[in-house]
Design a protein around this motif. Structure first.
Motif, mmCIF file in Angstrom:
data_model
loop_
_atom_site.group_PDB
_atom_site.id
_atom_site.type_symbol
_atom_site.label_atom_id
_atom_site.label_comp_id
_atom_site.label_asym_id
_atom_site.label_seq_id
_atom_site.Cartn_x
_atom_site.Cartn_y
_atom_site.Cartn_z
ATOM 1 N N ASP A 68 0.723 -1.228 -0.285
ATOM 2 C CA ASP A 68 -0.248 -0.205 0.085
ATOM 3 C C ASP A 68 0.892 1.130 -0.337
ATOM 4 O O ASP A 68 1.491 1.727 1.069
ATOM 5 C CB ASP A 68 -0.982 -0.124 0.996
ATOM 6 C CG ASP A 68 -2.041 1.010 0.873
ATOM 7 O OD1 ASP A 68 -2.115 1.548 0.616
ATOM 8 O OD2 ASP A 68 -3.067 1.617 1.871
ATOM 9 N N LYS A 70 -0.486 4.443 -0.615
ATOM 10 C CA LYS A 70 -0.346 5.281 0.098
ATOM 11 C C LYS A 70 0.245 5.390 1.978
ATOM 12 O O LYS A 70 0.433 6.499 2.668
ATOM 13 C CB LYS A 70 -2.113 5.913 0.725
ATOM 14 C CG LYS A 70 -2.239 6.473 -1.093
ATOM 15 C CD LYS A 70 -4.365 6.682 -1.217
ATOM 16 C CE LYS A 70 -4.266 7.183 -2.165
ATOM 17 N NZ LYS A 70 -5.783 6.941 -2.565
ATOM 18 N N ARG A 71 -0.028 4.347 3.074
ATOM 19 C CA ARG A 71 0.374 4.201 4.267
ATOM 20 C C ARG A 71 1.493 3.239 3.985
ATOM 21 O O ARG A 71 1.518 3.582 5.482
ATOM 22 C CB ARG A 71 -0.608 3.277 4.426
ATOM 23 C CG ARG A 71 -2.559 4.041 4.470
ATOM 24 C CD ARG A 71 -3.091 3.061 5.303
ATOM 25 N NE ARG A 71 -4.485 3.258 5.014
ATOM 26 C CZ ARG A 71 -5.710 2.795 4.246
ATOM 27 N NH1 ARG A 71 -5.382 1.797 3.306
ATOM 28 N NH2 ARG A 71 -6.320 3.537 4.181
#
Length: 90
Positions: A68, A70-71
């Protein structure tokens, strides 16, 4: 043009009827175990079926990982294996 949309709707309705008949003829015990395994309707569609239960890997799930961005973390991804799906329709 109306004939085209009538043909498309006929094909789509025939596919839904075939899918309904397949679900009705499915093995009930295996269907219930797959339903409990997926824990919801959206999980198999989104690929978020839990890949392990009680700390051990479940053989009915094909597992993978996803990064992921974004995270900045790794996410487990799972889908029902082909063997568990084919065992439904025997």
């Amino acid at each position: 043009m109306a004939i085209f949309f009538a043909c498309i709707s006929l094909i789509v309705s025939a596919l839904f009827i075939v899918a309904g008949v397949l679900v009705l003829k499915a093995d009930k015990v295996t269907y219930k175990s797959c339903q409990v395994l997926t824990r919801g309707f959206k999980n198999p569609i989104l690929g978020t079926v839990p890949t392990s239960s009680d700390g051990s890997r479940d053989y009915r799930v094909d597992a993978g990982i996803l990064w992921d961005r974004k995270r900045n973390r790794v996410i487990d991804q799972g889908k029902l294996s082909n063997e568990s799906i084919s065992s439904l329709f025997r």
